[in-house]
Design an enzyme around this catalytic site. Structure first.
Site, PDB file in Angstrom:
ATOM      1  N   CYS A  83      74.340  70.621  29.276  1.00 53.68           N
ATOM      2  CA  CYS A  83      73.477  70.363  28.116  1.00 53.68           C
ATOM      3  C   CYS A  83      74.171  70.724  26.799  1.00 53.68           C
ATOM      4  O   CYS A  83      73.785  70.249  25.732  1.00 53.68           O
ATOM      5  CB  CYS A  83      72.178  71.161  28.245  1.00 53.68           C
ATOM      6  SG  CYS A  83      71.483  71.087  29.900  1.00 53.68           S
ATOM      7  N   SER A 134      63.568  63.914  55.223  1.00 52.68           N
ATOM      8  CA  SER A 134      62.942  63.437  56.470  1.00 52.68           C
ATOM      9  C   SER A 134      63.714  63.906  57.704  1.00 52.68           C
ATOM     10  O   SER A 134      63.268  63.698  58.827  1.00 52.68           O
ATOM     11  CB  SER A 134      62.866  61.909  56.452  1.00 52.68           C
ATOM     12  OG  SER A 134      64.169  61.383  56.307  1.00 52.68           O
TER      13      SER A 134
HETATM   14  C1  LIG Z   1      75.637  66.118  28.587  1.00 53.88           C
HETATM   15  C2  LIG Z   1      74.361  66.423  29.299  1.00 53.88           C
HETATM   16  C3  LIG Z   1      73.338  67.023  28.583  1.00 53.88           C
HETATM   17  C4  LIG Z   1      72.170  67.394  29.242  1.00 53.88           C
HETATM   18  N1  LIG Z   1      71.185  68.026  28.528  1.00 53.88           N
HETATM   19  C5  LIG Z   1      70.104  68.506  29.179  1.00 53.88           C
HETATM   20  C6  LIG Z   1      69.125  69.295  28.493  1.00 53.88           C
HETATM   21  O1  LIG Z   1      69.245  69.552  27.279  1.00 53.88           O
HETATM   22  N2  LIG Z   1      68.058  69.760  29.193  1.00 53.88           N
HETATM   23  C7  LIG Z   1      67.918  69.511  30.533  1.00 53.88           C
HETATM   24  O2  LIG Z   1      66.940  69.990  31.145  1.00 53.88           O
HETATM   25  N3  LIG Z   1      68.824  68.753  31.211  1.00 53.88           N
HETATM   26  C8  LIG Z   1      69.907  68.257  30.574  1.00 53.88           C
HETATM   27  N4  LIG Z   1      70.849  67.525  31.250  1.00 53.88           N
HETATM   28  C9  LIG Z   1      70.615  67.189  32.664  1.00 53.88           C
HETATM   29  C10 LIG Z   1      71.039  68.316  33.583  1.00 53.88           C
HETATM   30  O3  LIG Z   1      72.273  68.839  33.185  1.00 53.88           O
HETATM   31  C11 LIG Z   1      71.098  67.769  35.010  1.00 53.88           C
HETATM   32  O4  LIG Z   1      69.807  67.341  35.351  1.00 53.88           O
HETATM   33  C12 LIG Z   1      71.560  68.838  35.983  1.00 53.88           C
HETATM   34  O5  LIG Z   1      72.859  69.246  35.650  1.00 53.88           O
HETATM   35  C13 LIG Z   1      71.534  68.298  37.405  1.00 53.88           C
HETATM   36  O6  LIG Z   1      72.056  69.272  38.246  1.00 53.88           O
HETATM   37  P1  LIG Z   1      72.491  68.923  39.730  1.00 53.88           P
HETATM   38  O7  LIG Z   1      72.986  70.204  40.297  1.00 53.88           O
HETATM   39  O8  LIG Z   1      71.412  68.193  40.425  1.00 53.88           O
HETATM   40  O9  LIG Z   1      73.682  67.878  39.589  1.00 53.88           O
HETATM   41  P2  LIG Z   1      75.147  68.065  39.006  1.00 53.88           P
HETATM   42  O10 LIG Z   1      75.177  69.104  37.959  1.00 53.88           O
HETATM   43  O11 LIG Z   1      75.595  66.689  38.662  1.00 53.88           O
HETATM   44  O12 LIG Z   1      75.991  68.604  40.229  1.00 53.88           O
HETATM   45  C14 LIG Z   1      76.312  67.801  41.334  1.00 53.88           C
HETATM   46  C15 LIG Z   1      77.316  68.549  42.176  1.00 53.88           C
HETATM   47  O13 LIG Z   1      77.515  67.845  43.395  1.00 53.88           O
HETATM   48  C16 LIG Z   1      78.894  67.813  43.676  1.00 53.88           C
HETATM   49  N5  LIG Z   1      79.136  66.717  44.608  1.00 53.88           N
HETATM   50  C17 LIG Z   1      78.652  65.447  44.556  1.00 53.88           C
HETATM   51  N6  LIG Z   1      79.068  64.757  45.630  1.00 53.88           N
HETATM   52  C18 LIG Z   1      79.816  65.609  46.370  1.00 53.88           C
HETATM   53  C19 LIG Z   1      80.528  65.493  47.597  1.00 53.88           C
HETATM   54  N7  LIG Z   1      80.537  64.357  48.297  1.00 53.88           N
HETATM   55  N8  LIG Z   1      81.209  66.565  48.048  1.00 53.88           N
HETATM   56  C20 LIG Z   1      81.217  67.731  47.357  1.00 53.88           C
HETATM   57  N9  LIG Z   1      80.551  67.902  46.198  1.00 53.88           N
HETATM   58  C21 LIG Z   1      79.863  66.854  45.720  1.00 53.88           C
HETATM   59  C22 LIG Z   1      79.543  67.696  42.318  1.00 53.88           C
HETATM   60  O14 LIG Z   1      80.900  68.069  42.362  1.00 53.88           O
HETATM   61  C23 LIG Z   1      78.689  68.694  41.540  1.00 53.88           C
HETATM   62  O15 LIG Z   1      79.154  70.000  41.751  1.00 53.88           O
HETATM   63  C24 LIG Z   1      72.023  67.121  30.617  1.00 53.88           C
HETATM   64  C25 LIG Z   1      73.055  66.482  31.328  1.00 53.88           C
HETATM   65  C26 LIG Z   1      74.220  66.144  30.681  1.00 53.88           C
HETATM   66  C27 LIG Z   1      75.336  65.488  31.466  1.00 53.88           C
END
Ligand SMILES: Cc1cc2nc3c(=O)[nH]c(=O)nc-3n(C[C@H](O)[C@H](O)[C@H](O)COP(=O)(O)OP(=O)(O)OC[C@H]3O[C@@H](n4cnc5c(N)ncnc54)[C@H](O)[C@@H]3O)c2cc1C
Length: 441
Positions: free
Chosen positions: A42, A266
């Site tokens: 973020c 599931s």
């Molecule tokens: C620039 C930016 C600004 C944002 N601003 C906000 C904000 O102000 N407020 C807010 O609430 N949200 C915000 N968000 C959204 C928020 O950051 C995301 O919703 C959150 O990071 C999602 O987290 P996650 O862990 O689900 O996914 P991610 O952070 O995308 O993590 C996914 C993980 O899975 C791993 N992965 C994927 N596939 C594999 C695989 N096959 N093998 C091993 N590892 C794998 C990746 O390496 C990574 O570590 C923002 C996002 C961005 C990009």
């Protein structure tokens, strides 16, 4: 018990930390295909804009920090397969394929950028903006450049565009949909946000057909015309990463991995959280997405409880957002009027402009509020714009929406007041009063 977590983003690492807080013995192993962990995505636009000194400042912990808590993190390791019958994953590290058994598997693979239809492979000065590594590359590459074009339909794009404009770059924003931030704001509010800010030129409904290079830079072709820029930044929408879940046999819904209120997929002993899952909308009861850090964290906290002997539920979402765009903030919770129209829900809306603090207080900010309710007065959406803090105001609205409160009820609620911080009639109540009047005809 061994819990294997695929993904070291906000969801995966919050889960790992909370599991450890609840259970000293559990074996916790996290895999990530990336090298960067525990940073705040973020804050990427704020580093690009220079408000935060460096990308290192937004990294909160390294793998050593987690190891001290007896949480193993495998960096640069891609999980390549899930065998749910034998409760085993396979992963690739340094070109070697290995496997590992799990008792419980959590899929937290986040989302991935949608690649454009046109070719940009190996093009210099054309970059994706999705994670901290992209941010670092862009920060270096735009030094000594002047004209930047964003191709985006995603909030990170618009936040970053305004941050770079504040830094003195000439920024053009090519929005690929009908307006700015259509998932968050109705276009009347989005238009005001653009009017309030300066420094970014917008092209909406831009149907990009390609990018070419010549001696003057990059030429972006769209809608039978083109613009030139030194650097092009692509930050288009993201789609949930569902491949591994699908391979494991987990049901995939309309948008992403299907989970129940306990965050179970599931398939037995496989759970999913974060951007890779779909959630239930509080308003429609149907599946929707909630790609937000706040949702990922809440899901991780609920799942940590459920995997350590408690039983909590993750409730339907109202999707509450606050974000900085240039010198202003926008905040929203619930559904927009245009979404209500799209799903055939009759709604009424009102708009007010007022102050953040007592009208006479010298240091003050204007505040615009759009409040939306159903014909019976139940509030279903709110959008706000201001230079001042909106997060606590929109959080109140989030509770109003979750509680299915009507305008009539909101008007009677008790709010705090002191001239240097608040208005004696809270702005949210002012909006509800106006909306109730409209409802009463
Ligand atoms: C620039 C930016 C600004 C944002 N601003 C906000 C904000 O102000 N407020 C807010 O609430 N949200 C915000 N968000 C959204 C928020 O950051 C995301 O919703 C959150 O990071 C999602 O987290 P996650 O862990 O689900 O996914 P991610 O952070 O995308 O993590 C996914 C993980 O899975 C791993 N992965 C994927 N596939 C594999 C695989 N096959 N093998 C091993 N590892 C794998 C990746 O390496 C990574 O570590 C923002 C996002 C961005 C990009």
């Amino acid at each position: 018990m061994r819990v294997v977590i695929i993904g070291a983003g906000v969801a995966g690492l919050t889960l790992a930390s909370n599991l450890r807080k609840n259970d000293d013995e559990m074996e916790i192993i996290v895999f990530t295909k990336g090298e960067d962990i525990a940073y705040s995505p973020c804050a990427i636009p704020l580093v690009l804009g220079g408000c935060i000194g460096s990308f290192d400042d937004i990294v909160m912990h390294d793998a050593g920090y987690y190891l001290e808590k007896n949480i193993q993190i495998h960096l640069s390791t891609t999980v390549t397969g899930v065998d749910s019958d034998n409760k085993k994953i396979t992963f690739e590290k340094d070109s070697r394929i290995e496997s590992l058994d799990y008792d419980k598997l959590v899929i937290a693979t986040g989302s991935e950028l949608v690649r454009p239809d046109f070719d940009i492979d190996d093009m210099d000065n054309v970059f994706y903006l999705s994670n901290i590594e992209d941010g670092r590359i862009i920060q270096e590459s735009i030094k000594n450049k002047k004209n930047i074009a964003f191709i985006s339909n995603f909030s990170i794009g618009i936040e970053s565009a305004y941050e770079l404009a504040k830094k003195g770059y000439n920024v053009t924003f090519l929005e690929q949909s009908f307006g700015i931030l259509p998932l968050f704001l109705d276009q009347d509010m989005a238009g005001k946000l653009v009017e309030l800010n300066e420094g970014v030129t917008f092209e909406t409904n831009a149907n990009i057909t390609g990018i070419t290079s010549d001696e003057s830079g990059k030429e972006i072709h769209f809608n039978d015309k083109s613009i030139t820029a030194d650097v092009v930044i692509l930050s288009s929408s993201k789609v949930p990463s569902t491949r591994l879940a699908k391979e494991a046999g987990c049901e995939i819904g309309d948008f992403a991995v299907k989970i129940n209120e306990h965050l179970e997929t599931s398939v037995e002993d496989i759970y999913a959280i974060g951007d890779c899952v779909e959630v239930t909308s509080h308003f429609t009861g149907t599946a929707t997405l909630s790609p937000a850090g706040t949702t990922a964290v809440r899901q991780a906290m609920v799942l940590a409880e459920n995997l350590t002997g408690n039983r909590m539920t993750f409730d339907p979402v109202v999707n509450t957002v606050v974000s900085q765009v240039g010198d202003y903030y926008y905040a929203c919770s619930g559904i927009t009027e245009s979404f209500a129209d799209m799903i055939g829900m009759p709604v009424v809306s009102e708009y007010i402009e007022t102050c953040q603090k007592a009208r006479y207080y010298p240091v003050n900010n204007r505040l615009a509020i759009k409040l939306i309710c159903k014909c019976d007065g139940t509030i279903v959406g709110c959008q706000m714009l201001s230079r001042g803090d909106l997060s606590s105001r929109i959080d109140v609205l989030s509770f109003v929406l979750t509680g299915n409160m009507k305008c009539e009820e909101l008007i009677q609620k008790e709010f705090s007041y002191t001239p240097s911080l608040a208005m004696v009639v809270n702005p949210i109540v002012q909006a509800a009063l106006k909306l109730r009047k409209k409802l009463d005809g």
